[in-house]
Write an enzyme that holds these catalytic residues in place. Structure first.
Site, PDB file in Angstrom:
ATOM      1  N   GLY A   9       0.834  -1.200   0.000  1.00 14.20           N
ATOM      2  CA  GLY A   9       0.000   0.000   0.000  1.00 14.20           C
ATOM      3  C   GLY A   9       0.859   1.237   0.000  1.00 14.20           C
ATOM      4  O   GLY A   9       2.082   1.165   0.117  1.00 14.20           O
ATOM      5  N   ASP A  12       1.387   5.614   4.780  1.00 14.52           N
ATOM      6  CA  ASP A  12       0.334   6.057   5.690  1.00 14.52           C
ATOM      7  C   ASP A  12      -0.994   5.324   5.505  1.00 14.52           C
ATOM      8  O   ASP A  12      -2.038   5.832   5.876  1.00 14.52           O
ATOM      9  CB  ASP A  12       0.124   7.574   5.563  1.00 14.52           C
ATOM     10  CG  ASP A  12      -0.361   8.196   6.861  1.00 14.52           C
ATOM     11  OD1 ASP A  12      -0.177   7.581   7.928  1.00 14.52           O
ATOM     12  OD2 ASP A  12      -0.937   9.293   6.811  1.00 14.52           O
ATOM     13  N   GLY A  14      -1.402   2.151   6.762  1.00 14.92           N
ATOM     14  CA  GLY A  14      -1.571   1.234   7.881  1.00 14.92           C
ATOM     15  C   GLY A  14      -0.809  -0.075   7.787  1.00 14.92           C
ATOM     16  O   GLY A  14      -1.122  -1.024   8.514  1.00 14.92           O
ATOM     17  N   LYS A  15       0.207  -0.145   6.924  1.00 12.15           N
ATOM     18  CA  LYS A  15       0.961  -1.396   6.791  1.00 12.15           C
ATOM     19  C   LYS A  15       1.623  -1.803   8.100  1.00 12.15           C
ATOM     20  O   LYS A  15       1.486  -2.952   8.537  1.00 12.15           O
ATOM     21  CB  LYS A  15       2.029  -1.259   5.687  1.00 12.15           C
ATOM     22  CG  LYS A  15       1.462  -1.059   4.292  1.00 12.15           C
ATOM     23  CD  LYS A  15       2.542  -0.880   3.261  1.00 12.15           C
ATOM     24  CE  LYS A  15       3.465   0.280   3.489  1.00 12.15           C
ATOM     25  NZ  LYS A  15       2.841   1.609   3.520  1.00 12.15           N
ATOM     26  N   GLU A  87       8.868  -2.915   6.110  1.00  6.49           N
ATOM     27  CA  GLU A  87       9.724  -2.134   5.207  1.00  6.49           C
ATOM     28  C   GLU A  87      10.418  -3.061   4.209  1.00  6.49           C
ATOM     29  O   GLU A  87      11.582  -2.893   3.861  1.00  6.49           O
ATOM     30  CB  GLU A  87      10.748  -1.307   5.993  1.00  6.49           C
ATOM     31  CG  GLU A  87      10.154  -0.374   7.036  1.00  6.49           C
ATOM     32  CD  GLU A  87       9.301   0.759   6.469  1.00  6.49           C
ATOM     33  OE1 GLU A  87       9.291   0.969   5.238  1.00  6.49           O
ATOM     34  OE2 GLU A  87       8.620   1.432   7.265  1.00  6.49           O
ATOM     35  N   GLN A  89      10.239  -3.384   1.140  1.00  8.42           N
ATOM     36  CA  GLN A  89      10.712  -2.799  -0.116  1.00  8.42           C
ATOM     37  C   GLN A  89      12.215  -2.534  -0.068  1.00  8.42           C
ATOM     38  O   GLN A  89      12.870  -2.488  -1.106  1.00  8.42           O
ATOM     39  CB  GLN A  89       9.947  -1.511  -0.463  1.00  8.42           C
ATOM     40  CG  GLN A  89      10.277  -0.300   0.397  1.00  8.42           C
ATOM     41  CD  GLN A  89       9.433  -0.181   1.649  1.00  8.42           C
ATOM     42  OE1 GLN A  89       8.717  -1.113   2.005  1.00  8.42           O
ATOM     43  NE2 GLN A  89       9.498   0.959   2.313  1.00  8.42           N
TER      44      GLN A  89
END
EC number: 2.7.1.21
Length: 159
Positions: A9, A12, A14-15, A87, A89
């Protein structure tokens, strides 16, 4: 059957909050998890949410073998019933391969959380590999808002 799930997503949406909720739900039922993160807003070795929730995590470094880290923990008598990687990514593609191996070889669920693309709409290498390997990709439905007030669809870099 264990699976590798990629929760994706915009910023901000909500992950990290969802990652913390998954950790809470599983640990409250007696399961033992291992949490990995990289470059969290709260600092090294933390998984945090903008809502103010925070927990300890293993800070992932360049070249760190995540599969070996889990196996080492198990070999020393520890338990790992699930893995959370926030995180994601920022993880290298080979580290994503290692997380997939945790699922396949160790029969452990892995929940990865991250942004899919950078501010140029280019896939992050870790996210690209997750899209390629994940058993499921879940796009979070909490709508983050752009600075213009519309639904956020991309990540922006401001100077």
């Amino acid at each position: 059957m264990p699976e590798l799930v990629f929760f994706s997503g915009t910023m901000d949406c909500g992950k990290s909050t969802l990652a913390l909720q998954i950790e809470h739900n599983r640990s409250a039922r007696g399961l033992a998890g291992m949490i990995f993160t990289r470059d969290d807003r709260a600092g090294e070795g933390k998984l945090s949410s903008r809502l103010g929730l925070v927990t300890d995590a293993v800070e992932v470094g360049d070249g760190q073998d995540l599969y070996a880290h889990v196996v080492d923990h198990l070999s020393q008598g520890g338990r790992v019933d699930y893995v959370i990687a926030d995180e994601a990514q920022f993880l290298a593609p080979d580290q994503i391969d290692q997380l997939a191996r945790v699922v396949d070889d160790l029969d452990v669920d892995v929940y990865a959380f991250g942004i899919t693309t950078d501010f140029r709409s280019k896939l992050f290498p870790g996210s690209q590999r997750l899209v390629e390997l994940a058993d499921r990709v879940e796009v979070l439905q909490v709508e983050a808002l752009c600075w213009c007030g519309a639904r956020a669809t991309h990540t922006a870099r401001t100077v």
